[in-house]
Motif scaffolding. Structure first.
Motif, mmCIF file in Angstrom:
data_model
loop_
_atom_site.group_PDB
_atom_site.id
_atom_site.type_symbol
_atom_site.label_atom_id
_atom_site.label_comp_id
_atom_site.label_asym_id
_atom_site.label_seq_id
_atom_site.Cartn_x
_atom_site.Cartn_y
_atom_site.Cartn_z
ATOM 1 N N TYR A 75 0.808 -1.218 0.000
ATOM 2 C CA TYR A 75 0.000 0.000 0.000
ATOM 3 C C TYR A 75 0.848 1.278 0.000
ATOM 4 O O TYR A 75 0.311 2.380 0.039
ATOM 5 N N LYS A 76 2.165 1.127 -0.016
ATOM 6 C CA LYS A 76 3.043 2.280 0.169
ATOM 7 C C LYS A 76 2.771 3.397 -0.841
ATOM 8 O O LYS A 76 2.641 4.564 -0.454
ATOM 9 N N ALA A 77 2.668 3.084 -2.094
ATOM 10 C CA ALA A 77 2.454 4.119 -3.111
ATOM 11 C C ALA A 77 1.141 4.860 -2.880
ATOM 12 O O ALA A 77 1.084 6.095 -3.008
ATOM 13 N N GLU A 78 0.097 4.121 -2.541
ATOM 14 C CA GLU A 78 -1.200 4.756 -2.276
ATOM 15 C C GLU A 78 -1.132 5.656 -1.045
ATOM 16 O O GLU A 78 -1.693 6.758 -1.036
ATOM 17 N N ILE A 79 -0.445 5.210 -0.011
ATOM 18 C CA ILE A 79 -0.322 5.992 1.218
ATOM 19 C C ILE A 79 0.490 7.252 0.957
ATOM 20 O O ILE A 79 0.111 8.347 1.395
ATOM 21 N N VAL A 80 1.583 7.126 0.239
ATOM 22 C CA VAL A 80 2.386 8.310 -0.108
ATOM 23 C C VAL A 80 1.533 9.299 -0.898
ATOM 24 O O VAL A 80 1.559 10.508 -0.643
ATOM 25 N N GLY A 81 0.758 8.804 -1.850
ATOM 26 C CA GLY A 81 -0.123 9.675 -2.627
ATOM 27 C C GLY A 81 -1.128 10.405 -1.754
ATOM 28 O O GLY A 81 -1.359 11.604 -1.924
ATOM 29 N N LYS A 82 -1.701 9.684 -0.802
ATOM 30 C CA LYS A 82 -2.668 10.312 0.107
ATOM 31 C C LYS A 82 -1.984 11.372 0.963
ATOM 32 O O LYS A 82 -2.510 12.472 1.149
ATOM 33 N N GLU A 112 -6.869 19.979 15.181
ATOM 34 C CA GLU A 112 -6.669 19.918 13.733
ATOM 35 C C GLU A 112 -5.715 18.788 13.360
ATOM 36 O O GLU A 112 -5.919 18.100 12.362
ATOM 37 N N LEU A 113 -4.681 18.579 14.163
ATOM 38 C CA LEU A 113 -3.753 17.467 13.911
ATOM 39 C C LEU A 113 -4.510 16.142 13.896
ATOM 40 O O LEU A 113 -4.354 15.337 12.977
ATOM 41 N N LYS A 114 -5.358 15.943 14.898
ATOM 42 C CA LYS A 114 -6.127 14.696 14.972
ATOM 43 C C LYS A 114 -7.082 14.563 13.793
ATOM 44 O O LYS A 114 -7.148 13.512 13.159
ATOM 45 N N ARG A 119 -6.451 10.946 12.164
ATOM 46 C CA ARG A 119 -7.636 10.120 11.878
ATOM 47 C C ARG A 119 -7.625 9.626 10.441
ATOM 48 O O ARG A 119 -8.069 8.512 10.149
ATOM 49 N N VAL A 120 -7.126 10.459 9.541
ATOM 50 C CA VAL A 120 -7.002 10.034 8.138
ATOM 51 C C VAL A 120 -6.081 8.829 8.053
ATOM 52 O O VAL A 120 -6.388 7.835 7.385
ATOM 53 N N LEU A 121 -4.936 8.900 8.745
ATOM 54 C CA LEU A 121 -4.003 7.768 8.737
ATOM 55 C C LEU A 121 -4.628 6.531 9.375
ATOM 56 O O LEU A 121 -4.462 5.414 8.871
ATOM 57 N N ASP A 122 -5.330 6.728 10.483
ATOM 58 C CA ASP A 122 -5.977 5.587 11.151
ATOM 59 C C ASP A 122 -6.973 4.880 10.239
ATOM 60 O O ASP A 122 -7.195 3.684 10.378
ATOM 61 N N ASN A 123 -7.575 5.625 9.310
ATOM 62 C CA ASN A 123 -8.588 5.065 8.416
ATOM 63 C C ASN A 123 -8.048 4.740 7.024
ATOM 64 O O ASN A 123 -8.830 4.552 6.092
ATOM 65 N N SER A 129 1.105 1.279 11.745
ATOM 66 C CA SER A 129 1.229 2.026 12.994
ATOM 67 C C SER A 129 1.795 3.412 12.715
ATOM 68 O O SER A 129 2.413 3.648 11.673
ATOM 69 N N THR A 130 1.549 4.311 13.671
ATOM 70 C CA THR A 130 2.113 5.656 13.580
ATOM 71 C C THR A 130 2.688 6.044 14.937
ATOM 72 O O THR A 130 2.259 5.525 15.977
ATOM 73 N N SER A 131 3.632 6.954 14.908
ATOM 74 C CA SER A 131 4.213 7.491 16.125
ATOM 75 C C SER A 131 4.483 8.973 15.884
ATOM 76 O O SER A 131 5.138 9.337 14.909
ATOM 77 N N SER A 132 3.959 9.822 16.771
ATOM 78 C CA SER A 132 4.061 11.263 16.583
ATOM 79 C C SER A 132 5.058 11.892 17.547
ATOM 80 O O SER A 132 5.123 11.522 18.715
#
Length: 149
Positions: A75-82, A112-114, A119-123, A129-132
């Motif tokens: 999914y990397k290319a799609e995620i980078v595009g998003k 606004e960050l969330k 939330r976009v990343l979560d969905n 996973s993410t780490s901020s």
């Protein structure tokens, strides 16, 4: 690229409003030489764009966050595009470790960050996973550096 090109880039990086005449005078070359070199570096892709650096606090975007993202390789290319399409995402990098993707985000506040990024990343399919990392003070920000500086 030679020392003249490097000097031109250095001057424009410090103040993009520096007039070609001023740079030419300092270099001891014709103004047309500076114009031609700037245009050539732009055509060659050395200069990608002409821009400004804003004070995030003064434009209502004081929160800078770096987010590490681990993704399913399929999914990397799609995620980078998003990520590239999200207005609050300023920079997107593929890295080796400890994440697959690293992004720089600016927002007005945590809400606004969330809403606009986390939330976009979560969905998003393929995000594992993410780490901020939320910053507190910006001490330095540049858009380029040349090898001999």
């Amino acid at each position: 690229m030679d020392s003249i090109d490097n000097t031109i880039i250095d001057k424009l990086s410090k103040d993009s409003r520096t007039h070609c005449t001023e740079i030419a005078s300092e270099l001891g070359v014709a103004t047309s030489t500076v114009h031609k070199r700037v245009n050539q570096m732009y055509s060659d892709g050395v200069i990608e764009q002409f821009t400004v650096i804003l004070d995030p606090k003064k434009v209502g975007m004081p929160l800078t966050t770096f987010i590490g993202i681990n993704v399913d390789e399929n999914y990397k290319a799609e995620i980078v595009g998003k990520l590239k399409s999200l207005k609050n995402v300023l920079e997107v990098y593929e890295i080796l470790q400890p994440y697959d993707i690293f992004v720089k985000v600016r927002t007005s506040d945590m809400s606004e960050l969330k809403d606009s990024v986390l939330r976009v990343l979560d969905n998003t399919d393929g995000v594992i996973s993410t780490s901020s990392i939320i910053t507190t003070i910006r001490h330095k920000e540049k858009t380029c550096i040349l090898g001999d500086q």
